[in-house]
Scaffold this active site. Structure first.
Site, PDB file in Angstrom:
ATOM      1  N   GLY E  16     -11.954  43.795  13.113  1.00 35.09           N
ATOM      2  CA  GLY E  16     -12.664  44.679  12.204  1.00 35.09           C
ATOM      3  C   GLY E  16     -11.717  45.041  11.071  1.00 35.09           C
ATOM      4  N   CYS E  17     -12.186  45.731  10.010  1.00 34.96           N
ATOM      5  CA  CYS E  17     -11.297  45.927   8.863  1.00 34.96           C
ATOM      6  C   CYS E  17     -11.774  46.969   7.871  1.00 34.96           C
ATOM      7  CB  CYS E  17     -11.154  44.645   8.053  1.00 34.96           C
ATOM      8  SG  CYS E  17     -10.622  43.272   9.006  1.00 34.96           S
ATOM      9  N   GLY E  18     -10.873  47.269   6.933  1.00 34.31           N
ATOM     10  CA  GLY E  18     -11.232  47.994   5.732  1.00 34.31           C
ATOM     11  C   GLY E  18     -10.671  47.229   4.544  1.00 34.31           C
TER      12      GLY E  18
END
Lengths: 425, 508, 148, 254, 365
Positions: E16-18
């Site tokens: 997952g990420c930003g």
């Protein structure tokens, strides 16, 4: 719209149902001479034979008239029709106005000129009153003679016999059932009646009715000189159209009341149907009086619809009779006694005396135009289809019909599909 | 029971009639086209002859009182792991007749089925599974040669126009088609049903090699016409009648073997459609006698393209055999736009048992190796691959696509949908289910309305399941599954098998 | 009105419709009892009839004609057209066994009761929730019950 | 037909790839050209393949593979030799080759006629089939290779053996008519029994056969400017299938 | 042709990420502090196992040279890589990338940078390649053949800075506040399964393409096989690399526009295509038919930068967030609005792009 129907028989029932198919609202008045609601005239023999009770006579359930919005004037005779004023005058002193009138006055028994006929002890077999008298008489009566070896006569004989009366039948023709059936069928029927114990005298008729000093019948002198002792004579020779009302008010009559293809008489607001009407015959296309139950209903139905504004021609009546003698069913449809000399007709008959079974098919120019069945009648409707729909009869079909295996799969494909699967390819 | 060859008594099935339930209504008598049930005048009741039962279950299915059960004949020979009864029975028959053992439908022998050793992936937490009931889900598939890249022109108003000329494509709403089953091998009612179901579900059916009946031309947009060695019913209008043309080289059930429709099945309609005389055998030779080499195949492919003026993709159907990857590579290079590969478990109306049960390779291995080979050669986009031969359920289809197929053909599954019980007596022409028969009395057991509905239901049901599986994997379009072997894991396979399939073992 | 339409192209001649009809009109509502007991003891018989000719067959029963010949022929009022449902209804109580309807119906849809002087005729399984039993039982949808 | 004025197109096929050539022909035909003279043809495939209607082709040179495949209607005259696959699955029309032709001529042909003046190769007329009025005919003026009329299911093959370069060869190669289950092969002169497929035998022709042969020969001779009476002066034998179900008893249900 | 046997054996990472990106259309230089603060604001979108930045316009003095950023396990790796590099390139400058010691960043690799141009006289077997393919092939060669060495950036006048740690730690490690750029992208990673591997962090780059990506590419398996057919080897255990290679294939090799490449990644649905004007529908239909294997399926939001600009793209059912904001000549793209407001509180316009609708911002010439 006010519809007035004179007569309360099956033709009127047909007319009510026909009118209502077309017009849910218009007022309908039925004027009937008899006191009871419409009953099946052929049921008289069943009543007389004790097979049914008086409660089973009605043709339609009690609520029928109410649900159909019909006003009944029973026990009322129409004395006169005034087509100009569009009124009918009754024996109750009423004048009933109509918009459309149906004359369904039926037939009246044909009475031959026999000396001694006038007086008590002579009955016909077409109305309930006589039937009720006969029922009460039957308890005491020993013997009866039925004049007429047609369908009505035979049924009358059978029902009296069932009440314990010793019965003789007189038939002027060389055999009974001379009109609707052929010799073989008549033979089987006659055998069945005689086996049951009914005396059948053919080729003779009543010469004179002898009465005692009180006027009561002593017996019957026959044309061959024989004297039959009896207290009761039942006249069952047939009916003739009861068209006096029409004739008297100027409506055109011939053998019966003349109607066009929509059952309309010479007066555009007056229609006629049933045994009184002279309407189209399916097979010949001519107009004639065919006093057959089914025709009466169909004519009434057709007249009813046309009275209510439809324009549907009457397809024509088909002579058909179904009658059983002591459990031996017999049927005849259409042309059963073709002119013997005419080569266009062809007859295929199968008789099995042992099984009391008989099948006669009459073909005319590649079509089945009539048949007689005795005993084994289960396929009757399938034969009727060929007559009624005038279906082509090719070789295989003919073979199947003759061997007693008619069926819907012998119908032309297109006709089959139209009939059984309408609305598909 | 008397007066007949002894080995008739080594029959395969017994009919179990529950006397408490049998009412002697004769439904079974009327249904059994092999006359295993009969009305016994002497006994005045329905009787049966076990030796005639082929195990089609028609009577069992229609018995209104559930009085009938068809069982395997419990009579067994002495246990012998090697000499199993089937071998003994076959030898008895051949010793009696001197004839070739004939079978039908897919092979019943235990050839490994890799579908059962492959498991599918699903999303959990790190990416979402997609709910196909509420979110868009696309199964639309195009079959045909794809260009490697595209060129566009942008108009002044910003709209884009395609400059590349696209090769012809067959558009399918679901990546499933009805396999080639010829008119004659199965009857018109089923052809009509397949055509209607294909139309309704936006897929295609394949005419098989028996031509196209004139009333079915209107289903052209959902039709692939087949050209086989017998060239039955093949003419210019036929070639142009559908949305694709398929050259049948081989069939999974009988690689290297021709076909043979017995004269009994050549009715007036079949004769007219095949353009051959009534009642004479229709023989399809093993090879096309104008194709003895790959360049001859090219010649026929382009003869068909010329005839269809390059409007239609040409498919070539081959049986999955040992060198299938190299063969398919050659076929693609010969100009085929679609290659259909039929695995060893593929169905048939008639095949010598020895061939059916011993020749060919499983479709799973064939698809995997063909897809990889074409990718290795950089020609995968030049042709679509259709997998056939024993696709039993939507999961099989999904696995085939994940291994690299563009779409699947279903034949047996389609027939099962309309009642086939795999009794495998198609070649007798007496199919009690009205499928592999042209006897009008039997053929009408397939009401096309009913059959079409069942077929369409099957396609929709499978489609829905495929959407569910796809959604579970977090994909919303079939092209992201095609060749996506990450979505597969093997269970219980050897290293070698996994290498060929290009999948990891489960747990890895 | 909804009627039963037979399709001869897909009638397979299994006679299951007859059995269904028989059962639906039986006291026991059980095919086995209806067929083996009620049929012989009480003359229970189906309103359906399967015709066969070579490979062709078709199962027919009362068409519930708009203008039925049987009603016209009925002397006792046992047969009539129900103006509300459009059906051709039959009241066994009133039937006198004259067979006029059997003769008049050109569709062969009326049969004699095997034991009584009564007729047997399709009533479209009046009151049966799933509709006519023959249609429900037909394994090939050669019978359909629909409005046309 | 020859007398009617036709819109004609003459094309020089030298160096033209078949796809362009055929595209050009199709286009012209759609614009009403009905007579094509193709010069310098050398190996271009699929000439007249899939074409329908009343078209006439005069081909000069050697046309390539699958000429007249799936063709239905046109008349083709080749003033030279033809290669393999002439009239493949042909439906109707006529091909006249004033020379020799290659292998697999008239494969699965079901209508129309193919006339070859000289020899033909292997597998000629295999799988020919007839239906109702559609009866394909192949006439070979010279000799044929092996498997003539194999799997033949209908139609007529007439083998003359007259205009051949192969002086020492038998009139037909081996296995003639193998698997034949319909149609008839007429041979001028004797048929060597050992060259016939299993189960087949040559029989003398009857009056009906002769009438058929005469009709065909007349047209053949006219097209190729040969002496028909000379052709008919020889004796003819015929080969017919021994069964329309040659493999009926080969199988037993497993 | 390349036999990529057993390529199925690689395991992609799942994370997952930003993400954050900013571009100054007029090439105004934006301080490193901007992306650092923005990423720090989205600290909780990662788990400390990966972060990185890409910056464009940072090496104006070497603008015509390929800037290779190399990370190596040790000095030996650097030597091996450099040796290979010098066989293919003339090296204008080489130096360690300036870093500082940060307690949170553990066991950093040796990072080095080279400014190079292709040799005039190329080694045999490489002469037919165009220049970019030549550069790519060397990058691939180092990455696949040189043990312990990895090129994580190779474009002109740009650089990627990435590693294992939170974004603010990685920024501190690379001393990013000392750089200024006209495009910045940043990434905060939340891998669920991969060991903290520096090469696996984002941005992923190829030539001057850099990609930061939030989400998972469910179609990875087929995207990789498709690329493999087209001579790209996917070996980095991250699904993001397929995006870079696909961009290279579609835009550089096949000549598609960014707009079209975005349509390949997130094509319109078939029912939408059916409703389009004819020419447009035909184009989109062909695009899907031809490039089905290049479609990115699954949840994603990606920011792609190169020397011409920045573009952002969502998957076609918008399973990951993406926000776009404008202020004067600056355009921001971010997973969260807060990150943008953190560095630019007053914005002219803020919007969420539609699913599958690319936002393309080009630098002005």
């Amino acid at each position: 719209m006010h519809y007035v129907l004179i007569g309360n028989g099956i033709a009127s029932i047909g007319a009510i149902e026909g009118i209502r198919r077309q017009d849910a609202r218009g007022a309908v008045t039925v004027i009937g001479a008899e006191d009871s609601p419409a009953y099946g005239r052929p049921l008289i023999s069943y009543l007389l034979a004790g097979k049914i009770g008086p409660d089973q006579l009605a043709l339609r359930p009690e609520e029928f008239y109410k649900k159909s919005g019909v006003a009944l004037k029973l026990g009322t005779r129409v004395l006169r029709v005034d087509p100009k004023a569009k009124r009918v005058h009754t024996d109750k002193g009423e004048a009933v106005a109509y918009d459309r009138l149906l004359l369904a006055t039926g037939g009246k028994p044909f009475t031959p000129a026999i000396p001694g006929l006038e007086g008590p002890g002579v009955y016909n077999f077409t109305n309930l009153d006589h039937a009720q008298v006969l029922i009460s008489l039957a308890k005491t009566m020993k013997r009866a003679v039925v004049v007429g070896g047609g369908l009505i006569g035979l049924k009358a004989a059978e029902s009296l016999f069932d009440r314990g009366v010793e019965v003789s039948i007189l038939e002027l023709a060389p055999r009974i059932l001379s009109l609707a059936f052929d010799e073989n069928a008549a033979q089987l029927a006659s055998r069945r009646l005689m086996d049951a114990g009914i005396a059948v005298h053919c080729g003779v008729t009543a010469k004179e009715i002898r009465r005692d000093e009180t006027g009561a019948i002593k017996g019957l002198l026959l044309t061959d000189g024989l004297f039959l002792e009896t207290g009761v004579v039942v006249i069952a020779i047939g009916v003739v159209p009861n068209f006096e009302l029409a004739r008297d008010c100027g409506i055109k009559v011939d053998k019966g009341i003349v109607v066009d293809e929509t059952m309309r008489t010479s007066d555009p607001e007056v229609f006629a149907a049933g045994d009184v009407a002279q309407a189209k015959d399916l097979l010949t296309g001519d107009n004639r009086v065919v006093p057959i139950w089914t025709n009466a209903y169909n004519q009434g139905f057709c007249a009813g619809k046309n009275m209510a504004g439809a324009h549907e021609p009457y397809v024509g009546g088909l002579a058909m009779n179904s009658i059983s003698f002591y459990g031996l069913p017999t049927m005849s449809v259409g042309t059963v006694n073709p002119p013997e000399a005419d080569p266009d007709y062809e007859v295929a008959a199968t008789l099995d005396e042992k099984k009391q079974s008989y099948r006669k098919l009459v073909f005319h120019q590649g079509r089945l135009v009539g048949y007689v069945l005795v005993g084994d009648i289960d396929q009757a409707g399938m034969y009727t289809a060929f007559v009624k729909f005038k279906l082509p009869v090719a070789e295989e079909t003919r073979r199947k019909l003759v061997s007693g295996e008619p069926g819907v799969l012998l119908w032309p494909d297109e006709f089959f599909n139209q009939t059984w699967n309408p609305g598909t390819d | 029971m008397l007066f007949r060859p002894v080995n008739n008594n080594y029959h395969d099935f017994v009919i179990d009639r529950d006397k408490d339930r049998c009412i002697n209504c004769k439904v079974c008598v009327r249904q059994c086209s092999y006359e295993a049930h009969y009305w016994d005048e002497n006994r005045q009741r329905v009787m049966h002859d076990n030796s005639k039962c082929v195990g089609c279950h028609r009577c069992e299915a229609l018995c209104p009182t559930a009085a009938l059960t068809i069982r395997k004949n419990p009579s067994e020979f002495r246990d012998n792991a090697l000499w199993r009864p089937v071998f003994l029975k076959n030898i008895y028959k051949q010793a009696d007749t001197g004839a070739v053992l004939l079978g039908a439908m897919g092979s019943p022998v235990d050839i490994p089925c890799y579908w059962d050793h492959l498991l599918l992936d699903a999303s959990q937490v790190t990416n979402p599974s997609i709910d196909p009931l509420r979110e868009p889900m696309e199964l639309k598939t195009f079959l045909g040669s794809k260009p490697r890249s595209l060129e566009f022109a942008t108009a002044r108003d910003g709209s884009r126009r395609l400059k590349t000329k696209m090769p012809p494509q067959i558009e399918l709403r679901y990546p499933i088609m009805f396999s080639a089953m010829s008119l004659g091998s199965i009857n018109y009612n089923l052809h009509l049903a397949m055509a209607r179901a294909a139309e309704e579900t936006g897929i295609c059916y394949n005419t098989g090699e028996g031509g196209l009946h004139k009333t079915l031309y209107r289903y052209g947009p959902n039709t692939i016409v087949q050209v086989a060695s017998g060239r039955f019913g093949v003419h210019r209008d036929y070639i142009n009648a559908g949305v694709g043309i398929e050259i049948k080289i081989g069939q999974g059930a009988k690689p290297g073997i021709g076909g043979h429709l017995p004269g009994e099945k050549i009715t007036a309609m079949v004769a007219e459609t095949r353009m051959i005389p009534l009642g004479s055998d229709a023989i399809s030779p093993a090879p096309h006698h104008d194709i003895y080499s790959i360049e001859d195949l090219l010649q026929l492919i382009y003869a068909l393209k010329e005839t269809s003026e390059y409007r239609l993709p040409v498919s070539v159907k081959v049986a999955a055999v040992h060198n299938v990857a190299a063969i398919v590579s050659g076929i693609v290079r010969a100009g085929a736009d679609i290659v259909a590969i039929d695995g060893v478990r593929g169905g048939t109306g008639a095949a010598p048992c020895m061939i059916r049960d011993n020749v060919g390779i499983p479709i799973e291995l064939a698809i995997a190796s063909v897809d990889q080979r074409l990718r290795d050669e950089g020609i995968r986009s030049q042709a679509s691959i259709v997998a056939a031969g024993g696709i039993r359920c939507s999961a099989d289809a999904v696995k085939a696509i994940a291994l690299g197929a563009d779409a699947v053909y279903i034949g047996t599954a389609a027939l099962v949908a309309v009642g086939c019980t795999l009794c495998a007596r198609c070649y007798t022409g007496k199919c009690p289910w009205g499928i592999a028969t042209n006897d009008p009395k039997l053929a009408k057991r397939q009401n096309p309305d009913l059959a079409a509905r069942k077929l369409a239901n099957l396609i929709r049901a499978w489609g829905h399941e495929m959407e569910e599986m796809l959604g579970g994997m977090g994909l919303n379009s079939i092209e992201s599954l095609r060749g996506n072997r990450d979505k597969l894991r093997a269970v219980g396979l050897s290293r070698e098998e996994m290498d060929i399939l290009g999948v990891k073992h489960a747990g890895n | 009105m909804k009627r039963v339409y037979p399709n001869k192209d897909f009638c397979i001649g299994c006679h299951i419709c007859e059995l269904a009809c028989l059962t639906a009109h039986s006291k026991s509502q059980d095919l086995i009892i209806a067929y083996t007991e009620e049929r012989t003891a009480e003359g229970l018989s189906p309103c359906k009839r399967v015709f066969e000719r070579g490979a062709q067959c078709v199962a027919i029963s009362c068409r519930h004609c708009d203008e039925p010949s049987c009603v016209a022929a009925c002397i006792s009022g046992a047969l009539r057209k129900d103006p509300e449902t459009g059906r051709t209804v039959y009241d066994e109580q009133k039937c006198v066994g004259c067979w006029s309807c059997l003769m008049a119906c050109p569709y062969g849809a009326i049969r004699r009761h095997p034991l009584k002087a009564k007729i047997v005729k399709c009533d479209l399984c009046q009151g049966r929730e799933a509709g006519p039993a023959c249609v429900q039982a037909c394994p090939n949808q050669a019978l359909v019950y629909e409005e046309r | 037909m020859a007398t009617r004025a036709r819109k004609q197109l003459t094309l020089d096929a030298r160096g033209v790839y078949y796809r362009q050539l055929n595209e050009r022909i199709r286009q012209a035909a759609s614009q009403g050209v009905s007579r094509f003279v193709l010069n310098n043809v050398n190996g271009q495939r699929y000439i007249a393949t899939g074409l329908v209607g009343d078209l006439v082709f005069d081909i000069h040179g050697v046309p390539g593979q699958d000429m007249a495949a799936f063709m239905c209607g046109p008349l083709i005259r080749v003033s030279g030799n033809a290669q393999d696959g002439v009239g493949n699955t042909m439906d109707g029309g006529k091909v006249v080759i004033d020379g020799i032709a290659g292998d697999v001529i008239g494969y699965a042909m079901r209508g129309g006629r193919i006339y070859v003046r000289g020899d033909v190769g292997y597998r000629v007329g295999i799988h020919m089939k007839a239906y109702m009025d559609n009866v394909p005919v192949i006439v070979v003026g010279g000799k044929s290779g092996d498997f003539l009329g194999e799997y033949m299911a209908g139609g007529i093959i007439l083998l003359l053996g007259m205009f051949s370069d192969k002086r020492c060869s038998p009139i037909t190669g081996r296995s003639m008519g193998t698997g034949m289950h319909g149609g008839v092969i007429y041979v001028r002169g004797e048929v060597p029994e050992e060259q016939l497929g299993p189960g087949l035998h040559a029989q003398p022709v009857g009056a009906d056969d002769l009438r058929t042969i005469r009709g065909i020969v007349k047209d053949y001779a006219r097209e190729l400017k040969l002496d028909g009476e000379d052709i008919l002066s020889g004796g003819f034998m015929k080969v017919r299938p021994f069964s329309h179900r040659p493999y009926g008893n080969l199988y037993v249900p497993a | 042709m390349k036999a990529a046997h057993r390529d199925f054996d690689f395991q992609k990472d799942i994370s997952g990420c930003g993400i954050f990106g900013v571009i100054h259309k007029k090439r105004g230089l934006l301080p490193g502090e901007m992306p650092i603060r923005a990423m720090a604001c989205m600290h909780d979108r990662g788990n400390g196992l990966g972060a990185g930045y890409a910056a464009y316009g940072i090496y104006p003095e070497f603008a015509d040279k390929y800037a290779f950023h190399l990370m190596c396990d040790d000095e030996a790796g650097v030597d091996a890589a450099e040796q290979l590099l010098r066989r293919f390139f003339d090296v204008a400058e080489s130096e360690p990338i300036p870093t500082r010691r940060v307690p949170a960043v553990r066991k950093p690799p040796v990072v080095w940078r080279y400014f190079v141009s292709p040799k005039k006289d190329r080694p045999a077997g490489y002469r037919s390649l165009d220049e970019l393919d030549y550069v790519v092939s060397v990058v691939m060669r180092i990455n696949t053949r040189v043990p312990g060495a990895f090129v994580f950036s190779s474009g002109k006048n740009m650089g990627a800075f990435k590693g294992v740690g939170f974004p603010e730690d990685i920024a501190e490690f690379y001393r990013l506040e000392e750089y200024s750029a006209f495009i910045w992208t940043g990434h905060n990673r939340f891998p669920t399964n991969t060991p903290g591997w520096w090469g696996g962090a984002h941005p992923f780059t190829l030539l001057d393409w850099s990609i930061v990506h939030n989400g998972e590419i469910s179609s990875y398996g087929i995207n990789r096989r498709y690329l493999c057919e087209n001579d790209y080897e996917c070996t980095l255990m991250t699904d993001t690399e397929v995006v870079a290679y696909l961009l290279d294939l579609l835009i550089r090799k096949h000549g598609l526009s960014k707009q079209m490449a975005a349509k390949v990644f997130a094509p319109p649905f078939w029912d939408e295509i059916e409703r389009m004007p004819k020419a447009e529908a035909e184009a989109m239909r062909a695009l899907r038919i031809t490039y089905g294997s290049a479609m990115l399926n699954g949840p994603f939001a990606i920011l792609v930068a190169d020397n011409s600009g920045l573009f952002g793209l969502n998957d076609r059912i918008k399973l990951r967030p993406l926000l776009v904001a404008e202020k004067d000549d600056m355009v921001f793209m971010s997973s969260e609005e807060s990150a943008v407001r953190e560095v630019c509180p007053e914005l002219d316009r803020v919007w969420m792009p539609k699913a599958g609708e690319p936002v393309i911002v080009n630098l002005e010439a």
